[in-house]
Scaffold this motif. Structure first.
Motif, PDB file in Angstrom:
ATOM      1  N   ALA A 120      26.862  18.032  53.854  1.00 39.73           N
ATOM      2  CA  ALA A 120      28.294  17.730  53.895  1.00 39.73           C
ATOM      3  C   ALA A 120      28.530  16.229  53.975  1.00 39.73           C
ATOM      4  N   PHE A 121      27.671  15.569  54.759  1.00 38.13           N
ATOM      5  CA  PHE A 121      27.804  14.107  54.912  1.00 38.13           C
ATOM      6  C   PHE A 121      27.575  13.402  53.567  1.00 38.13           C
ATOM      7  N   ALA A 122      26.694  13.990  52.771  1.00 40.27           N
ATOM      8  CA  ALA A 122      26.405  13.404  51.448  1.00 40.27           C
ATOM      9  C   ALA A 122      27.431  13.811  50.413  1.00 40.27           C
ATOM     10  N   GLY A 123      28.386  14.678  50.822  1.00 37.58           N
ATOM     11  CA  GLY A 123      29.443  15.093  49.907  1.00 37.58           C
ATOM     12  C   GLY A 123      29.055  16.223  48.972  1.00 37.58           C
ATOM     13  N   LYS A 124      27.932  16.896  49.253  1.00 41.23           N
ATOM     14  CA  LYS A 124      27.486  17.998  48.389  1.00 41.23           C
ATOM     15  C   LYS A 124      28.239  19.300  48.675  1.00 41.23           C
ATOM     16  N   ILE A 125      28.682  19.514  49.927  1.00 45.59           N
ATOM     17  CA  ILE A 125      29.451  20.712  50.293  1.00 45.59           C
ATOM     18  C   ILE A 125      30.641  20.286  51.130  1.00 45.59           C
ATOM     19  N   MET A 126      31.625  21.178  51.249  1.00 52.21           N
ATOM     20  CA  MET A 126      32.842  20.869  52.007  1.00 52.21           C
ATOM     21  C   MET A 126      32.656  21.259  53.480  1.00 52.21           C
ATOM     22  N   VAL A 127      33.606  20.771  54.303  1.00 53.58           N
ATOM     23  CA  VAL A 127      33.538  21.015  55.746  1.00 53.58           C
ATOM     24  C   VAL A 127      33.623  22.510  56.061  1.00 53.58           C
ATOM     25  N   GLY A 128      34.495  23.231  55.356  1.00 49.12           N
ATOM     26  CA  GLY A 128      34.626  24.679  55.571  1.00 49.12           C
ATOM     27  C   GLY A 128      33.334  25.409  55.320  1.00 49.12           C
ATOM     28  N   ASN A 129      32.571  24.943  54.299  1.00 52.25           N
ATOM     29  CA  ASN A 129      31.270  25.554  54.018  1.00 52.25           C
ATOM     30  C   ASN A 129      30.287  25.327  55.156  1.00 52.25           C
ATOM     31  N   VAL A 130      30.318  24.116  55.712  1.00 47.91           N
ATOM     32  CA  VAL A 130      29.436  23.824  56.851  1.00 47.91           C
ATOM     33  C   VAL A 130      29.726  24.774  58.002  1.00 47.91           C
ATOM     34  N   MET A 131      31.015  24.947  58.310  1.00 48.83           N
ATOM     35  CA  MET A 131      31.404  25.850  59.391  1.00 48.83           C
ATOM     36  C   MET A 131      30.947  27.281  59.100  1.00 48.83           C
ATOM     37  N   SER A 132      31.118  27.726  57.874  1.00 49.02           N
ATOM     38  CA  SER A 132      30.715  29.098  57.527  1.00 49.02           C
ATOM     39  C   SER A 132      29.204  29.263  57.566  1.00 49.02           C
ATOM     40  N   TYR A 133      28.447  28.213  57.161  1.00 48.23           N
ATOM     41  CA  TYR A 133      26.991  28.301  57.220  1.00 48.23           C
ATOM     42  C   TYR A 133      26.498  28.345  58.675  1.00 48.23           C
ATOM     43  N   ILE A 134      27.161  27.553  59.537  1.00 47.12           N
ATOM     44  CA  ILE A 134      26.806  27.590  60.968  1.00 47.12           C
ATOM     45  C   ILE A 134      27.050  28.990  61.534  1.00 47.12           C
ATOM     46  N   ARG A 135      28.197  29.564  61.191  1.00 41.14           N
ATOM     47  CA  ARG A 135      28.494  30.927  61.669  1.00 41.14           C
ATOM     48  C   ARG A 135      27.549  31.949  61.049  1.00 41.14           C
ATOM     49  N   SER A 136      27.173  31.723  59.791  1.00 39.41           N
ATOM     50  CA  SER A 136      26.231  32.648  59.135  1.00 39.41           C
ATOM     51  C   SER A 136      24.880  32.636  59.833  1.00 39.41           C
ATOM     52  N   VAL A 137      24.420  31.427  60.187  1.00 40.24           N
ATOM     53  CA  VAL A 137      23.158  31.322  60.931  1.00 40.24           C
ATOM     54  C   VAL A 137      23.258  32.078  62.252  1.00 40.24           C
ATOM     55  N   SER A 138      24.391  31.903  62.921  1.00 43.16           N
ATOM     56  CA  SER A 138      24.596  32.614  64.187  1.00 43.16           C
ATOM     57  C   SER A 138      24.591  34.125  63.982  1.00 43.16           C
ATOM     58  N   LEU A 139      25.234  34.577  62.886  1.00 44.72           N
ATOM     59  CA  LEU A 139      25.246  36.019  62.577  1.00 44.72           C
ATOM     60  C   LEU A 139      23.836  36.532  62.305  1.00 44.72           C
ATOM     61  N   VAL A 140      23.064  35.776  61.530  1.00 46.82           N
ATOM     62  CA  VAL A 140      21.687  36.194  61.227  1.00 46.82           C
ATOM     63  C   VAL A 140      20.856  36.268  62.505  1.00 46.82           C
ATOM     64  N   GLN A 141      21.015  35.261  63.364  1.00 46.41           N
ATOM     65  CA  GLN A 141      20.249  35.245  64.614  1.00 46.41           C
ATOM     66  C   GLN A 141      20.594  36.440  65.496  1.00 46.41           C
ATOM     67  N   SER A 142      21.887  36.625  65.703  1.00 49.08           N
ATOM     68  CA  SER A 142      22.313  37.698  66.617  1.00 49.08           C
ATOM     69  C   SER A 142      22.002  39.074  66.057  1.00 49.08           C
ATOM     70  N   PHE A 181      24.917  35.257  51.626  1.00 50.90           N
ATOM     71  CA  PHE A 181      25.866  34.141  51.656  1.00 50.90           C
ATOM     72  C   PHE A 181      25.124  32.809  51.768  1.00 50.90           C
ATOM     73  N   LEU A 182      24.107  32.768  52.636  1.00 51.43           N
ATOM     74  CA  LEU A 182      23.332  31.534  52.809  1.00 51.43           C
ATOM     75  C   LEU A 182      22.464  31.239  51.581  1.00 51.43           C
ATOM     76  N   MET A 183      21.941  32.299  50.963  1.00 51.75           N
ATOM     77  CA  MET A 183      21.079  32.116  49.795  1.00 51.75           C
ATOM     78  C   MET A 183      21.845  31.528  48.614  1.00 51.75           C
ATOM     79  N   SER A 184      23.144  31.809  48.572  1.00 54.69           N
ATOM     80  CA  SER A 184      23.952  31.209  47.502  1.00 54.69           C
ATOM     81  C   SER A 184      23.999  29.688  47.624  1.00 54.69           C
ATOM     82  N   TRP A 185      23.650  29.214  48.822  1.00 56.69           N
ATOM     83  CA  TRP A 185      23.600  27.763  49.054  1.00 56.69           C
ATOM     84  C   TRP A 185      22.167  27.242  49.000  1.00 56.69           C
ATOM     85  N   ASN A 186      21.242  27.881  49.807  1.00 62.28           N
ATOM     86  CA  ASN A 186      19.869  27.382  49.891  1.00 62.28           C
ATOM     87  C   ASN A 186      18.919  28.565  50.165  1.00 62.28           C
ATOM     88  N   PRO A 187      18.370  29.182  49.109  1.00 58.55           N
ATOM     89  CA  PRO A 187      17.533  30.391  49.276  1.00 58.55           C
ATOM     90  C   PRO A 187      16.321  30.196  50.184  1.00 58.55           C
TER      91      PRO A 187
END
Length: 616
Positions: A284-306, A167-173
C-alpha cells in the motif's frame, strides 16, 4: 475396539472413517434439523468474506479521488443489510441448534435404555459390560451432540477459510498458502492429545462407577442408618476424594499439554500473520494496493488464523468424540437375548401344566465350578413345591433358569412337553408371577407398584383393591390418605415411606395381580413377622391351587406343608419327598431339621406356636 495410547496413522484413519456412520445415525434420529443446521452453517461461513469485501469497497470509495456520495450510501446500506441478515441467520441457527441438542440427547438416551432392556440378566452381572454401560451413559447427553456441533462449526469455518484464502490468493498466492502450513503441522499433535485424553477417560470407567456408588450411598435414605450408627461418613468421603484427586491430577496433566500446544501454535500463527500484514502495508505504501484492500487483507489473515484454529479444534473434538462413539456402537451391537430376537418364529405358551428339568447344568461366566449340576425334576399343575437348602446351594439360580432369566447351557427344560428353546419367551413369562427376595421398591404410585404385575391391567383399579385385600395390606386401610395414586417412597415429593414388610406386601400384591399359571416365592418370610408370614403362605396356597406353586425357603416350618420338598446342596438335588420321608432318606434335610429345632426354650415355644398357626 482396543484403545491404545500411541497414535498411529491407521488408527486415525479408522476413527475418521467412523464419521459417515455417525452422520447416518444422526440423520436417522434428526434428519430435518441436521440438514437445516448444515445449510445455515454454510451461509454463516460465506457471510464474513461478503461483509469484508463490502467494507473494503466502502473504505476505498471514501478515499477515492473521485468521490461519489450515492455509491458510498449504496455500499453502506448493503453493508447494513448483510449485517442484519447475518444476525437473523445467527438467531435462527441458534434456535435450531438448541432444539437439536435437546432432541438428540433424549433420543440417544432412549435408544441406550431400550438396548439395555433387551440384554440378558448375565450381561448385567458382567463387570466389563457394566463398565461399557457406564462409559456410554455418562456422556450420552453431550458427546454425540459435541460431534455434530463440531461438524457444524467445522463446516462454517471451512467455508470461511476457503473464501478467505481465495480472497488473499487473488492478491498474493504464495503468501496466502503460508497460512495453512502451521495448522496442518499442528493437527497431528492436537489429535495425539485427544487420544490420550480419551484413553484416560476410558481406563477409569471402573473407578468412576465406584465413586458414583459412594456418592449414591452417602446421599440416599436406605443407607443412612448404618452410616450414622457405624460412623462411616469420614471413611467413605476419604475414599471418594481419593478417587477424585487422581482424576484431577490426570485432567490437569492433559490440560497443561493442551495449553502449551495452544500457546506455541498461537505464537507461530501470529508471526506468520504479521509477515503477511507487513507485506500488505508495504504494498500500500508503494501505491500497489489501496487502503481498503490493506484493511481487508488484515481481516482476512485474522479470519484464516481464527478459523484454521477452529477447524483444528473441531477435528480434535470429532476425533475424541468418535472414540466415544465407537464405544456407543459396541454397546448397541452387544448380542441381545436370542429368545427375544426370534420370538416371532417361536411357539406361544398356553397355561402351564408341566415343567421338566432334563439333566440341566449351568455355570456362571468366568467361573469353573458348576452352580447347577445335572438337575432332573418335574413339576406338575396343582402341585405346591418347596425348595430348601443352605446358602449357595443353587436355589435362586434354578429359579432364574426356570423363569427364562438365564439361558439353559446344558440339558433342557420342557415346558408343557416342549423345549424352552422353542418357546416365545414373552408369552412364557406372562404365565409366571414371582416375588423375588430382592424385589423392587418402585418409587412411584401405589397403582403403578401393583399394576406393573400386569401392565395391560394398569387401569383396572377394582382388581387392585381386591388383590390388596387378598394379601391383607391392612396398613393401607389404616390411612385414608393412601389411595392408588399415593406416591410411595421418599425420593419424590409427598412420598410415603413403608417398612420392609409393608413393601413386601405391595410386591406380593404385584405378583398376585398377574394372571399367572405358576407362582414363585423366593424367601417370602425374610421381612415378615410370624402372623404376616402365616398370612402370606395361606394366600400362596390358596391362589396356587390348580396351578404350579414354588417357594424357596431356608426354614422348614412352611416347607412341611408343601406337596413335595426339593432339597438342594452344591447345585445338586440331594433329596425329593415329603417331610417325614426326607428325615429318613436325606441326611442334609435331617441336619437342617435338627438345627431348626435346636433353640432356647423361648424360641422353641415360638416355633411350636408358629407351626400350630400353619396347621390351623
Amino acid at each position: 475396539m482396543e484403545v491404545k495410547e500411541q497414535l498411529k496413522l491407521k488408527e486415525l484413519l479408522f476413527i475418521m472413517k467412523q464419521m459417515p456412520r455417525t452422520i447416518k445415525l444422526i440423520l436417522t434420529l434428526e434428519r430435518s434439523l441436521f440438514l437445516k443446521l448444515i445449510f445455515f452453517s454454510v451461509i454463516t461461513g460465506v457471510l464474513p468474506i461478503v461483509s469484508l469485501y463490502i467494507s473494503q469497497e466502502l473504505i476505498n470509495s471514501l478515499v477515492s479521488i473521485r468521490k461519489d456520495v450515492s455509491i458510498v450510501i449504496t455500499i453502506f446500506l448493503t453493508y447494513l443489510g448483510v449485517s442484519f441478515c447475518s444476525e437473523i441467520i445467527s438467531q435462527i441457527s441458534d434456535y435450531y441448534n438448541g432444539k437439536f441438542q435437546l432432541n438428540i440427547g433424549y433420543k440417544l438416551n432412549y435408544k441406550v435404555m431400550k438396548k439395555s432392556s433387551n440384554l440378558a440378566l448375565k450381561d448385567f452381572e458382567n463387570p466389563q459390560i457394566y463398565d461399557k454401560l457406564e462409559r456410554v451413559t455418562k456422556e450420552i447427553s453431550y458427546k454425540p451432540y459435541q460431534i455434530i456441533q463440531a461438524i457444524i462449526t467445522m463446516t462454517t469455518s471451512f467455508v470461511t477459510l476457503l473464501t478467505s484464502i481465495a480472497f488473499l490468493m487473488s492478491w498474493n498466492p504464495k503468501v496466502s498458502l503460508l497460512l495453512l502450513v502451521i495448522p496442518v503441522i499442528s493437527l497431528f499433535y492436537f489429535l495425539k492429545i485427544g487420544q490420550q485424553e480419551f484413553f484416560i477417560q476410558w481406563k477409569r470407567a471402573g473407578q468412576e462407577r465406584k465413586s458414583w456408588y459412594i456418592s449414591y450411598i452417602l446421599t440416599h435414605d436406605f443407607s443412612f442408618k448404618e452410616l450414622k450408627l457405624y460412623n462411616l461418613k469420614d471413611y467413605l468421603l476419604k475414599r471418594y476424594w481419593s478417587i477424585k484427586k487422581s482424576f484431577i491430577a490426570q485432567d490437569t496433566k492433559i490440560l497443561r499439554k493442551k495449553t502449551y500446544l495452544n500457546l506455541i501454535y498461537e505464537i507461530a500463527v501470529q508471526l506468520v500473520g504479521a509477515v503477511i500484514i507487513f507485506i500488505a502495508i508495504m504494498s500500500a505504501f508503494a501505491g500497489k494496493i489501496m487502503v481498503g484492500n490493506v484493511m481487508s487483507y488484515i481481516r482476512s489473515v485474522s479470519l484464516v488464523q481464527s478459523h484454521s484454529q477452529s477447524i483444528m479444534t473441531s477435528i480434535y473434538s470429532i476425533y475424541n468424540s468418535n472414540l466415544y462413539m465407537n464405544q456407543l456402537y459396541e454397546f448397541l451391537e452387544l448380542e441381545e437375548e436370542s429368545n427375544q430376537l426370534s420370538n416371532q418364529a417361536k411357539q406361544k405358551v398356553d397355561p402351564l401344566h408341566s415343567i421338566s428339568f432334563q439333566n440341566v447344568s449351568f455355570t456362571y461366566p468366568n467361573q469353573e465350578k458348576q452352580t447347577i449340576k445335572h438337575v432332573n425334576v418335574t413339576l406338575q399343575k396343582g402341585e405346591r413345591v418347596a425348595i430348601v437348602g443352605p446358602n449357595g446351594s443353587g436355589k435362586s439360580t434354578l429359579i432364574k433358569l426356570l423363569t427364562g432369566l438365564y439361558e439353559v447351557q446344558q440339558g433342557d427344560i420342557a415346558i408343557n412337553r416342549k423345549s424352552i428353546k422353542e418357546l416365545d419367551m414373552d408369552s412364557y413369562m406372562k404365565q409366571i408371577a414371582v416375588l423375588f427376595q430382592d424385589f423392587m421398591k418402585y418409587e412411584m404410585t401405589l397403582k403403578e407398584n401393583i399394576g406393573f404385575g400386569q401392565i395391560k391391567k394398569l387401569n383396572q383399579t377394582q382388581s387392585m383393591y381386591e388383590v390388596l385385600d387378598i394379601v391383607k395390606a391392612d396398613f393401607l386401610k389404616d390411612h385414608s390418605s393412601y389411595q392408588l395414586d399415593t406416591q410411595l417412597g421418599v425420593w419424590f415429593d409427598e412420598g410415603r415411606q413403608l417398612s420392609g414388610g409393608q413393601w413386601q406386601k405391595i410386591a406380593l400384591a404385584r405378583a398376585y395381580f398377574r394372571e399367572a399359571s405358576m407362582y414363585i416365592l423366593d424367601e417370602p418370610s425374610a421381612a415378615l413377622d410370624p402372623i404376616a408370614e402365616k398370612e402370606t403362605f395361606d394366600t400362596f396356597f390358596s391362589l396356587s391351587k390348580d396351578k404350579i406353586g414354588i417357594f424357596i425357603s431356608h426354614r422348614l416350618v412352611a416347607a412341611k406343608l408343601a406337596d413335595r420338598i426339593i432339597v438342594m446342596d452344591n447345585g445338586e438335588i440331594v433329596g425329593i419327598g415329603k417331610h417325614e420321608e426326607l428325615l429318613k432318606t436325606c441326611p442334609l434335610y435331617k441336619k437342617m431339621d435338627e438345627s431348626e429345632n435346636y433353640m432356647n426354650p423361648l424360641e422353641e415355644e415360638r416355633s411350636k406356636w408358629k407351626e400350630a398357626q400353619y396347621q390351623g
